[in-house]
Structure formats: C-alpha cells, structure tokens
Design an enzyme around this catalytic site. Structure first.
Site, PDB file in Angstrom:
ATOM      1  N   ARG A   1      -1.640 -15.409   4.292  1.00  0.00           N
ATOM      2  CA  ARG A   1      -2.685 -14.441   4.657  1.00  0.00           C
ATOM      3  C   ARG A   1      -3.329 -14.947   5.935  1.00  0.00           C
ATOM      4  NH1 ARG A   1      -6.355 -11.592   6.376  1.00  0.00           N
ATOM      5  NH2 ARG A   1      -7.590 -10.125   5.125  1.00  0.00           N
TER       6      ARG A   1
ATOM      7  N   ASP B   1      -8.800  -8.939   9.529  1.00  0.00           N
ATOM      8  CA  ASP B   1      -8.545  -7.943   8.494  1.00  0.00           C
ATOM      9  C   ASP B   1      -7.894  -6.747   9.165  1.00  0.00           C
ATOM     10  OD1 ASP B   1      -8.546  -7.249   5.866  1.00  0.00           O
ATOM     11  OD2 ASP B   1     -10.707  -6.931   5.682  1.00  0.00           O
TER      12      ASP B   1
ATOM     13  N   GLU C   1      -6.024  -0.880   6.147  1.00  0.00           N
ATOM     14  CA  GLU C   1      -5.345  -0.793   4.860  1.00  0.00           C
ATOM     15  C   GLU C   1      -4.228   0.243   4.881  1.00  0.00           C
ATOM     16  OE1 GLU C   1      -5.899  -2.462   1.733  1.00  0.00           O
ATOM     17  OE2 GLU C   1      -6.801  -3.822   3.192  1.00  0.00           O
TER      18      GLU C   1
ATOM     19  N   ARG D   1      -2.361 -16.359  -2.243  1.00  0.00           N
ATOM     20  CA  ARG D   1      -1.864 -16.410  -0.869  1.00  0.00           C
ATOM     21  C   ARG D   1      -2.472 -17.611  -0.146  1.00  0.00           C
ATOM     22  NH1 ARG D   1      -3.580 -10.408   0.948  1.00  0.00           N
ATOM     23  NH2 ARG D   1      -5.576 -11.397   0.421  1.00  0.00           N
TER      24      ARG D   1
END
EC number: 3.1.-.-
Length: 235
Positions: free
Chosen positions: A108, A113, A116, A156
């Site tokens: 990760r 970020d 999505e 992760r």
C-alpha cells in the site's frame, strides 16, 4: 620416571592474542554471513514474514511488481539481492497466478490516496481508472525498491515505493500526487509518510493550482475519504 618437562614456549592460552583474534574473526564472519543471508538470500513471501525489526529499521526491500490491483497498491515479489543473486536470469519470477499464491506482499503506497474504483456495485470515483492505468504503466512488471513502515488492518505493507527512470529514482507516491491522480492521505490513524510529508503536501498544492487530474473537477471534487464515508457507510 622423571616427569617430562613442559616447554612453556609452545603453550597457548585461551587468552592469547592470536586465539582472541581468531575467535573474533570467526564470530564476525558468522555474524556477517547471517546478516548477508537475511538481507540478500531470505525471501519475504507474505506479511507474516515481516518482523518488527524490519519495520523498525525500515529495511529496504527490492522486488518485482507482478500485478497492480488498484490506484494505490500492488503485488510485490521480493527478490533479495536482485540480479546479483540471479533473479531474472538464473532464478525466474513466477508468472502464473497459482504459482504466485502466498508468494507476494501487497504493498500500500504511503502518504497517498487514489480515487476509489467501483466495488460491490458501488460507483467509481472520477479518475479512478486513470490512476490505475498510470500506476500500472509506471511500476507494473518493473523492479522497485520499497521502504516498509507498517502493516495495516488489511494485512498490506504500507511502504514508500521507488522506481528507477531515465531521470533517476522516483518516489511513486510523490509522482502520483504530482499528476493529480492521488491526494495526500487524510486518514487520522495509520498515516505513514516517512520523511516526505512536506514534499507530498507541496506537490498536492501545486497540482491543485494547475488543476491537474482530480483537481480539474473543481467544487465537484470529492476526496477518497469523503467518498468512502458517503458510499460505504455501514458496510
């Protein structure tokens, strides 16, 4: 019968400098061999192989990206020692998914970020596919170096990933933020930046001014965190 006289010049005490030097040499060689084996021979196959010491020391891991699964994570096949230990020419990296089962770490990316993607019938965020395509082309089927920081709730390995390009070694999280295909991670817990938080925030501010990627959406832009709270509430 008279006792045989001992020749004191041939006696060697355990505390003799030569004995101490030899012992120190053997101990040092054994220790260095152990450390070499740990770092350049032993493969880390899953998150269960990641020890607290590896995380505390932020031990750099070299390996191959076998698959990019999302805009901010990928599967990593650890190849300790790289080409010098035969990887890529004497030791082959599996390509079959069955052969790769329980042989890769899920990485990760730290500090970023990505939008999505669609999951379980939920809608996808704008630029989620672009982020996936970008990450796939940037690190997919390439060797990268990861610096591990922690293991998250999904098992992760949260890590900085770096890849060599013609212009030098690049921080993947930084480049994604630079392109406007990810924002600086906004979670209040579990956030990992290494020593690059200031860099990430400066790159985000620049991408926002230039209206790159997700920032081109203006007031319609929703952060991944906000999107998850809105669409995955109660899941």
């Amino acid at each position: 019968m008279a006792p045989i006289p001992q020749n004191s010049s041939t006696e060697v005490s355990l505390l003799h400098p030569k004995v101490l030097l030899l012992s120190a040499g053997i101990t040092t060689t054994a220790f260095l061999s152990y450390k070499f084996h740990q770092r350049y021979v032993t493969r880390l196959r899953t998150y269960l192989d990641i020890t607290p010491k590896i995380l505390d020391n932020q031990q750099k891991l070299y390996g191959y990206v076998t698959r990019v699964g999302d805009g901010d994570n990928f599967r990593f096949f650890h190849t300790p020692g790289g080409v010098f230990m035969g990887w890529g020419w004497l030791r082959k990296i599996p390509t079959n998914r069955n052969q790769l089962k329980d042989e890769t770490l899920m990485i990760r990316l730290c500090g970023v970020d990505a939008p999505e993607r669609s999951h379980w019938g939920k809608p996808a965020q704008p630029f989620s596919e672009e982020a996936l395509i970008w990450l796939s082309s940037y690190v997919g089927k390439r060797y990268v170096t990861v610096t591990p920081f922690s293991i998250d709730q999904y098992k992760r390995l949260v890590a900085r990933a770096q890849v060599w390009k013609w212009t030098g070694k690049k921080d993947v999280s930084a480049e994604m933020i630079r392109q406007g295909l990810g924002i600086v991670y906004e979670g209040k817990s579990g956030a990992e930046f290494g020593d690059n938080e200031a860099l990430y925030r400066n790159l985000e501010a620049k991408a926002k001014r230039q209206k790159k990627g997700v920032w081109s959406l203006g007031k319609k832009m929703t952060t991944p965190g906000e999107f998850k709270r809105e669409h995955y509430r109660g899941d």
